[in-house]
Each structure stands twice: as C-alpha cells, then as structure tokens.
Scaffold this motif. Structure first.
Motif, PDB file in Angstrom:
ATOM      1  N   UNK A   1       0.857  -1.187   0.000  1.00  0.00           N
ATOM      2  CA  UNK A   1       0.000   0.000   0.000  1.00  0.00           C
ATOM      3  C   UNK A   1       0.890   1.234   0.000  1.00  0.00           C
ATOM      4  N   UNK A   2       0.523   2.243  -0.792  1.00  0.00           N
ATOM      5  CA  UNK A   2       1.356   3.430  -0.951  1.00  0.00           C
ATOM      6  C   UNK A   2       0.520   4.696  -0.854  1.00  0.00           C
ATOM      7  N   UNK A   3       1.122   5.752  -0.306  1.00  0.00           N
ATOM      8  CA  UNK A   3       0.525   7.089  -0.307  1.00  0.00           C
ATOM      9  C   UNK A   3       1.633   8.086  -0.574  1.00  0.00           C
TER      10      UNK A   3
ATOM     11  N   UNK B   1       8.136  19.461   0.967  1.00  0.00           N
ATOM     12  CA  UNK B   1       8.920  18.221   0.938  1.00  0.00           C
ATOM     13  C   UNK B   1       8.035  17.055   0.485  1.00  0.00           C
ATOM     14  N   UNK B   2       8.483  16.347  -0.534  1.00  0.00           N
ATOM     15  CA  UNK B   2       7.748  15.192  -1.036  1.00  0.00           C
ATOM     16  C   UNK B   2       7.958  14.015  -0.089  1.00  0.00           C
ATOM     17  N   UNK B   3       6.856  13.374   0.310  1.00  0.00           N
ATOM     18  CA  UNK B   3       6.909  12.289   1.296  1.00  0.00           C
ATOM     19  C   UNK B   3       6.162  11.069   0.770  1.00  0.00           C
ATOM     20  N   UNK B   4       6.783   9.907   0.893  1.00  0.00           N
ATOM     21  CA  UNK B   4       6.196   8.633   0.505  1.00  0.00           C
ATOM     22  C   UNK B   4       5.932   7.813   1.757  1.00  0.00           C
ATOM     23  N   UNK B   5       4.691   7.321   1.911  1.00  0.00           N
ATOM     24  CA  UNK B   5       4.344   6.409   3.005  1.00  0.00           C
ATOM     25  C   UNK B   5       4.049   5.051   2.375  1.00  0.00           C
ATOM     26  N   UNK B   6       4.723   4.020   2.877  1.00  0.00           N
ATOM     27  CA  UNK B   6       4.593   2.689   2.281  1.00  0.00           C
ATOM     28  C   UNK B   6       4.295   1.651   3.346  1.00  0.00           C
ATOM     29  N   UNK B   7       3.319   0.784   3.061  1.00  0.00           N
ATOM     30  CA  UNK B   7       3.007  -0.354   3.912  1.00  0.00           C
ATOM     31  C   UNK B   7       3.448  -1.634   3.227  1.00  0.00           C
TER      32      UNK B   7
ATOM     33  N   UNK C   1       9.563   4.685  10.981  1.00  0.00           N
ATOM     34  CA  UNK C   1       9.326   3.276  10.683  1.00  0.00           C
ATOM     35  C   UNK C   1       8.684   2.612  11.889  1.00  0.00           C
ATOM     36  N   UNK C   2       7.833   1.642  11.621  1.00  0.00           N
ATOM     37  CA  UNK C   2       7.135   0.924  12.682  1.00  0.00           C
ATOM     38  C   UNK C   2       6.611  -0.382  12.109  1.00  0.00           C
ATOM     39  N   UNK C   3       6.312  -1.326  12.978  1.00  0.00           N
ATOM     40  CA  UNK C   3       5.674  -2.576  12.555  1.00  0.00           C
ATOM     41  C   UNK C   3       4.400  -2.748  13.388  1.00  0.00           C
ATOM     42  N   UNK C   4       3.333  -2.016  13.025  1.00  0.00           N
ATOM     43  CA  UNK C   4       2.098  -2.074  13.822  1.00  0.00           C
ATOM     44  C   UNK C   4       1.261  -3.316  13.571  1.00  0.00           C
ATOM     45  N   UNK C   5       1.590  -4.100  12.543  1.00  0.00           N
ATOM     46  CA  UNK C   5       0.788  -5.267  12.194  1.00  0.00           C
ATOM     47  C   UNK C   5       1.678  -6.496  12.049  1.00  0.00           C
ATOM     48  N   UNK C   6       1.091  -7.656  12.289  1.00  0.00           N
ATOM     49  CA  UNK C   6       1.796  -8.918  12.090  1.00  0.00           C
ATOM     50  C   UNK C   6       1.462  -9.547  10.745  1.00  0.00           C
ATOM     51  N   UNK C   7       0.491  -8.964  10.039  1.00  0.00           N
ATOM     52  CA  UNK C   7       0.068  -9.438   8.731  1.00  0.00           C
ATOM     53  C   UNK C   7       0.296  -8.335   7.693  1.00  0.00           C
ATOM     54  N   UNK C   8       0.229  -8.667   6.398  1.00  0.00           N
ATOM     55  CA  UNK C   8       0.444  -7.646   5.369  1.00  0.00           C
ATOM     56  C   UNK C   8      -0.526  -6.476   5.501  1.00  0.00           C
ATOM     57  N   UNK C   9      -0.046  -5.292   5.198  1.00  0.00           N
ATOM     58  CA  UNK C   9      -0.879  -4.087   5.221  1.00  0.00           C
ATOM     59  C   UNK C   9      -1.657  -4.020   3.908  1.00  0.00           C
ATOM     60  N   UNK C  10      -2.982  -3.966   3.999  1.00  0.00           N
ATOM     61  CA  UNK C  10      -3.837  -3.999   2.820  1.00  0.00           C
ATOM     62  C   UNK C  10      -4.189  -2.611   2.304  1.00  0.00           C
TER      63      UNK C  10
END
Length: 356
Positions: free
Chosen positions: A197-199, A207-213, A236-245
């Motif tokens: 997932x991308x934003x 400033x151009x910013x990319x957020x990626x799951x 950076x963080x790992x808030x989920x144990x499964x893929x980010x949808x």
C-alpha cells in the motif's frame, strides 16, 4: 405510586440511502469526483462505472482494463472551477491509464453490465497510459506535483508511486502525462517483503513524502531531501503482524495512535477530507466509522451479506450563499453537500450512506 422510567431503547441501525446495482463482479476501488457530482466505481473485471450522484444513474460505462482494477483517483485541473476532470485508473494488467471525464456530447456507453452482461460501447477519451508493476496487488500512490509550471498549463503534472518492476520491495515514482520516471528504487534497509500500500503527498516546506506499507506489516515514511534529491527514512514501525492492505493519510498531521478494532480483515481505509472521521471496509460485510480524535467507533454500516472491499467519503464542501437558483441547481447543491459514505463489496453492489 410513581411510575418507573422505561429503559432507553437503542436507536435503530442505520440503513443505506441507496443501493447502486450495475457491476457483475466485486468492487475493488471507489471514489467521488468533481466536488461530489459523480461517484466512480471499479471492479475485478476491469470495468469502471461513472454514476451521476443526483440521479443515481450511470453516465459512462467502459472497460478500463483487461484485469482487476486496484485503485482510482481524480486528477483536478489548475482551475478548480472548471468542469473538466481526468480519471486515473490502475489495473492488474500492468497499466496506469488516464481518462478524460466524459461529457454528454461524447456519447459514451451507459449500458450497465448487470443489464447486458458485457460492455461494448464507446469509452471515454484516453489521455495517457503507463506500463507499471501490478504483481503486488498494490495500488498507486498519487499527488499533484508542486514544481513551478507555465501559467497557461491546464493541468499540473501528477506523481504516481508504484512498486518497482525489478524489485517489488522498492518503489518508483513516475510523472504523468509524460510517463517519465523521476525517482527510482526507494526502499527500506531491512527486509519487509513486497510493498502492499502506498501514499504520496507534500508536507511542510514542499517536501515530497512517501508512506509505504509492506507485506511484513511494516510502515515506512520516506522524505525527499530537496537539496540533494536523496530519500531518507523519517519514520518506521511494525504495527501489524500481517500484510498491510490499505493506508490513508490524515489531512492534518497529529500524534500517532494505534487502534485495535478487534475485527480482522480490513480491506480498505479512508479518511474524510475534514480529518474528523475515518472508515474501514471489512471482510465481515460491514463498514465501520471512527472518530479520529479518541478513535471511538461511532457507526457500523451493515447491509451487504458478503465481504466489503472498498470505502470512500464524499468531500466536505463549504457552505455557500443561498441566493436565487434553479430547481436543478438547488438539487445538485443539496446532494453534493451531504456527508456521504460509499462502499463496494464482493456482491458487486455499492451502498450509499449519509452519516454525520
């Protein structure tokens, strides 16, 4: 003898204002367009339907892709008062395509797949096409470029972030309509699996910013340093144990909060333009609405009996002076200023809800 007060009864569950029936396959992408005058829905067979909100009828139906559509977005002109718009679609056929918002005189197809079983009529005008990687099931990240442009330019260029064709963990950024790749191989240093997932957005000071799951459950925020043009990880963080949808960016930045909804299988998430509420689409057949402040669940929207895959909010528009207006103009103003939530599901149907 004083009478006992009757126990308070719970309010009845909300009901959809309308159900749009036109697709034969699951809805995977949905968005409002042109200040809420239109609703665009896209399904797993590659078909897009553009609905006029005031009539709830289709004004365009076309085969945008030969495979499932992953994401859709609106490309607005520099003059926001202009009725012209462009539509961006991203399919599993490895294509990002740009379409001109059709006008009545364009005579495009309006026959629904649910009525005829197939779509054979004229499609809207295609403005551009970009070959990309779609193996990740990852839709594009999107924002309008803020680089200086010619005053005579009708549309600013847009930036499109997609997984790289060479390494699905890395991200490339292209510009449209030129289809030129302007940033390449943006990637975290650790192993995260595929980008899911991308934003893309500009933050303070341009400033151009990319957020990626990612597949591993990680979220990374990359910031482009304007001076050197390099990308650095700012969060950076790992808030989920499964893929980010799915992921969505709140309009105004705030503190980072983690919410356990206690519901697994959230396929889509969307934040309303005023930043006050957000919604999720779940595999349990429900759309849920939460306040962003306090993260409290405020509504459960239940109509579909199968999984819900896509959800979106209408833009919150400012009130304008009343003045004299025709009946049709008053009707359009009334419909476009409602706080709509629209959601699509596995059954190919789209439910419209009016909330808050």
């Amino acid at each position: 003898m004083p009478q006992k007060a009757l126990p308070a009864t719970a309010p009845p569950p909300p009901k959809p204002a309308y159900i749009l029936r036109g697709h034969l396959t699951p809805i995977h992408a949905i968005t409002f367009l042109s200040k809420n005058q239109y609703l665009l829905t896209a399904d797993t067979s590659g078909i897009c339907i553009l609905w006029l909100l005031t009539t709830r009828r289709p004004v365009a139906v076309w085969n945008a892709h030969t495979s499932s559509i992953l994401s859709v977005a609106e490309w607005s002109p520099c003059d926001l008062a202009s009725p012209d718009r462009r539509i961006i679609t991203h399919g599993r056929d490895n294509r990002v395509r740009v379409w001109k918002l059709p006008r009545p005189e364009d005579d495009v197809c309006t026959t629904l797949p649910a009525d005829e079983g197939r779509v054979t009529g004229k499609a809207p005008w295609m403005v551009a096409s970009l070959e990309v990687n779609a193996l990740n099931f990852c839709g594009f990240g999107f924002c309008q470029d803020q680089e200086p442009t010619d005053d005579a330019t009708e549309y600013r260029d847009v930036l499109i972030a997609v997984p790289s064709a060479l390494d699905s963990q890395t991200v490339d950024i292209f510009t449209l309509p030129s289809t030129r790749r302007v940033h390449t191989r943006i990637s975290p240093l650790e192993t995260t699996g595929m980008a899911m997932a991308l934003a893309l957005r500009y933050v303070e000071e341009g400033a151009l910013t990319l957020i990626a799951g990612y597949e591993s459950g990680h979220v990374f925020m990359f910031h482009r340093i304007p001076a050197g043009g390099k990308w650095e990880v700012t969060y950076s963080s790992q808030p989920h144990s499964q893929p980010i949808l799915s992921l969505a960016v709140q309009p105004d930045e705030g503190e980072i909060v983690k919410l356990d909804t206690k519901h697994s299988g959230l396929q889509s998430v969307c934040v309303r333009s005023d930043g006050k509420v957000f919604a999720t689409a779940g595999w349990d057949g429900r759309f849920r609405v939460f306040k962003t402040k306090g993260m409290k669940e405020v509504a459960v929207l239940k109509w579909h009996t199968v999984g819900c895959y896509a959800v979106t909010f209408a833009e919150v528009l400012e009130e304008e002076g009343e003045g004299e207006m025709s009946v049709e103009v008053a009707r359009v103003r009334r419909e476009t200023r409602k706080h709509w939530v629209a959601g699509g599901a596995k059954d190919g149907k789209v439910s419209l809800w009016e909330v808050f």
